[in-house]
Design a protein around this motif. Structure first.
Motif, PDB file in Angstrom:
ATOM      1  N   HIS A 107      -7.972 -12.251 -17.340  1.00  0.00           N
ATOM      2  CA  HIS A 107      -8.698 -11.528 -16.286  1.00  0.00           C
ATOM      3  C   HIS A 107     -10.083 -12.142 -16.074  1.00  0.00           C
ATOM      4  CE1 HIS A 107      -9.906  -7.934 -13.923  1.00  0.00           C
ATOM      5  NE2 HIS A 107     -11.090  -8.184 -14.445  1.00  0.00           N
ATOM      6  N   ASP A 108     -10.786 -12.405 -17.175  1.00  0.00           N
ATOM      7  CA  ASP A 108     -12.128 -12.993 -17.073  1.00  0.00           C
ATOM      8  C   ASP A 108     -12.073 -14.383 -16.447  1.00  0.00           C
ATOM      9  OD1 ASP A 108     -13.127 -10.715 -18.215  1.00  0.00           O
ATOM     10  OD2 ASP A 108     -13.363 -11.569 -20.220  1.00  0.00           O
ATOM     11  N   THR A 111       3.615  -5.567 -20.303  1.00  0.00           N
ATOM     12  CA  THR A 111       2.428  -5.120 -21.026  1.00  0.00           C
ATOM     13  C   THR A 111       1.275  -6.090 -20.822  1.00  0.00           C
ATOM     14  OG1 THR A 111       3.762  -4.009 -22.711  1.00  0.00           O
ATOM     15  CG2 THR A 111       1.505  -4.589 -23.323  1.00  0.00           C
ATOM     16  N   LEU A 112       1.565  -7.384 -20.883  1.00  0.00           N
ATOM     17  CA  LEU A 112       0.522  -8.379 -20.659  1.00  0.00           C
ATOM     18  C   LEU A 112       0.032  -8.342 -19.214  1.00  0.00           C
ATOM     19  CD1 LEU A 112      -1.259 -10.698 -21.491  1.00  0.00           C
ATOM     20  CD2 LEU A 112       0.704 -12.249 -21.288  1.00  0.00           C
ATOM     21  N   ALA A 113       0.939  -8.183 -18.265  1.00  0.00           N
ATOM     22  CA  ALA A 113       0.526  -8.088 -16.858  1.00  0.00           C
ATOM     23  C   ALA A 113      -0.412  -6.907 -16.650  1.00  0.00           C
ATOM     24  CB  ALA A 113       1.755  -7.957 -15.961  1.00  0.00           C
ATOM     25  N   ALA A 114      -0.092  -5.768 -17.279  1.00  0.00           N
ATOM     26  CA  ALA A 114      -0.964  -4.596 -17.175  1.00  0.00           C
ATOM     27  C   ALA A 114      -2.326  -4.874 -17.801  1.00  0.00           C
ATOM     28  CB  ALA A 114      -0.311  -3.393 -17.852  1.00  0.00           C
ATOM     29  N   ALA A 115      -2.342  -5.638 -18.897  1.00  0.00           N
ATOM     30  CA  ALA A 115      -3.608  -5.964 -19.552  1.00  0.00           C
ATOM     31  C   ALA A 115      -4.453  -6.913 -18.712  1.00  0.00           C
ATOM     32  CB  ALA A 115      -3.335  -6.587 -20.928  1.00  0.00           C
ATOM     33  N   VAL A 116      -3.811  -7.735 -17.882  1.00  0.00           N
ATOM     34  CA  VAL A 116      -4.559  -8.609 -16.977  1.00  0.00           C
ATOM     35  C   VAL A 116      -5.150  -7.793 -15.836  1.00  0.00           C
ATOM     36  CG1 VAL A 116      -4.403 -10.572 -15.413  1.00  0.00           C
ATOM     37  CG2 VAL A 116      -3.113 -10.595 -17.547  1.00  0.00           C
TER      38      VAL A 116
END
Length: 476
Positions: free
Chosen positions: A170-171, A275-280
């Motif tokens: 994300h960053d 789960t990773l997509a949601a975390a992004v």
């Protein structure tokens, strides 16, 4: 002296499970905690209580959440075991509640074994029935969805490695943004093209037919259905970006889980990728901080992160980072027929594993008020009190504020956390209006109940010619 403060904590079963999860011998754990192996042995056998000093050492040494370790009983395991032993298969045994509690508390591995055997038995029973109804045709021999659900729940729906990867990605996307307010989907599309040579195309639903998202590796294209709204499109692009950037990490996590077969491994990898997509889309620190600042206002979280109601609700069940914990929510998703398609919890879960939820819970009445939040304080038979709220969503999970009605999402937490939620404002949480609920009707001994759909197992009905109860199945 306060009785609660003076109560001794015997946590032998949970301490033993923690030690085994950490793959430590008694000698090694005793050395870590600065106690003798014999003292630790006595604690694990519930011959000595756990002192406050030892609890603090456990928290510091192994990053243990004391709120979970110190909870009395094992609410989820006890409820599940109670349901198992209520099955007509065990009629006549009359296993008392204190023995069930002792099994869940002192022998957690044995309790898990009983549950696993019962699940295998019920799966076999369902398959046998299906074969009979199909005239002897073959039925599925395993349940990948159940295996994945149980695995995710065993981790309390929390995967810190994926949260860290999601925040970093994300960053990185934000650092590449040409403008501060650039939308996530545009940033992700640009990165997919620049780094992986992939383009994203949106096609009519009639062309996509059954697919909402499909990757074409030969032409380097991600194809999306125009039936998806903006939030669902962003999630689909994030999902593909997660696979392209961190496919090896996702594969390693999948292999480490030791799923029993290829279909289950594939389903688990898909779940971890989501789960990773949601975390992004919803990086942990920013999401948890915003949730606290807004009183867990789902509409505000939707608007802030550009995601849908169900995506926010699911993300709220993952906030278990030791240094920044959120409210420990549970989530359940049902359709209008009452079929449960999602069960997740970051803490305790008030409902039975094998049966459906109580019809008195307003999750099931949310379909009468599409798109509106309905709240309720419920009390389970063990005296536990929970603050819950529910809302319908569209089956495609399209957008923020979409008033879909195909599915209902229920969220809840223990009542002691309700003061942190915007939805509980204005309610008297000290003397609340409470709705008593039970597990599945065949296990529930609350009487009378007008919503009862089946008599409780092992209880004699009291139907006669002289009276009529509000319950269709009155019992002694």
């Amino acid at each position: 002296m306060n009785a609660a403060a003076d109560r001794k904590l015997f946590l032998g079963g949970r301490l033993k499970r923690l030690r085994r999860d950490l793959d430590l011998s008694q000698t090694a754990m005793a050395a870590d905690l600065g106690v003798s192996p014999s003292y630790l042995n006595h604690i694990e056998r519930n011959q000595r209580p756990v002192s406050a000093q030892l609890l603090l050492r456990l928290a510091e040494t192994y990053d243990v959440d004391l709120r979970n370790l110190g909870q009395s009983g094992g609410p989820a395991s006890e409820a599940e075991l109670s349901e198992v032993f209520a099955d007509p298969l065990f009629q006549g045994l009359a296993v008392p509640r204190h023995e069930i509690m002792q099994l869940a508390e002192d022998q957690p591995a044995a309790a898990d074994a009983v549950l696993r055997l019962y699940r295998a038995f019920t799966d076999r029973r369902v398959r046998d029935r299906a074969e009979v109804e199909a005239g002897g045709g073959a039925a599925p021999t395993d349940s990948p969805s159940e295996w994945v659900r149980e695995y995710v729940q065993s981790r309390h729906n929390h995967f810190p490695d994926l949260d860290a990867l999601g925040e970093a990605l994300h960053d990185a996307l934000r650092a590449e943004a040409p403008a501060p307010d650039e939308g996530f989907e545009a940033l992700a599309r640009a990165r997919l093209f620049a780094r992986h040579g992939l383009t994203v195309r949106t096609l009519p639903a009639e062309v996509m037919v059954e697919w909402t998202r499909r990757f074409d590796p030969h032409r380097g294209r991600l194809l999306l259905s125009d039936a998806l709204g903006p939030s669902s499109r962003a999630f689909a692009v994030a999902n593909q970006l997660a696979l392209m950037e961190h496919g090896s990490e996702l594969q390693a996590l999948t292999e480490a889980a030791n799923a029993p077969d290829a279909p289950t491994r594939n389903l688990l990898k898909a779940s971890l990728t989501n789960t990773l997509a949601a975390a992004v889309l919803m990086p942990y620190a920013a999401f948890q901080r915003t949730a606290e600042e807004t009183g867990y206002d789902l509409a505000r979280l939707q608007a802030r992160f550009g995601v849908g109601f169900e995506q926010v609700a699911h993300r709220l069940t993952t906030l278990s980072r030791p240094t920044a914990r959120g409210v420990p929510f549970f989530l359940m998703r049902v359709d209008q027929a009452g079929n449960v398609s999602k069960r997740y919890a970051s803490g305790a879960f008030p409902f039975s594993r094998f049966g459906g939820a109580c019809p008195r819970w307003r999750l099931h009445s949310a379909f009468r008020t599409p798109g509106r939040i309905v709240t309720q304080i419920i009390e389970t038979p063990d005296g536990g009190r929970w603050f819950t709220f529910a809302r319908t969503v569209d089956r495609q999970g399209q957008d923020a504020f979409t008033e879909g009605h195909d599915l209902a999402i229920g969220l809840g937490c223990e009542l002691r956390h309700a003061h942190r939620l915007i939805y509980a404002r204005g309610l008297d949480l000290q003397k609340p209006e409470v709705t008593p609920i039970g597990p599945a009707c065949r296990l529930c001994e609350r009487h009378p109940c007008a919503e009862r759909a089946a008599p409780p197992v092992g209880r004699a009905l009291t139907v006669d010619d002289w009276s009529k109860s509000v319950s269709p199945y009155p019992f002694a």
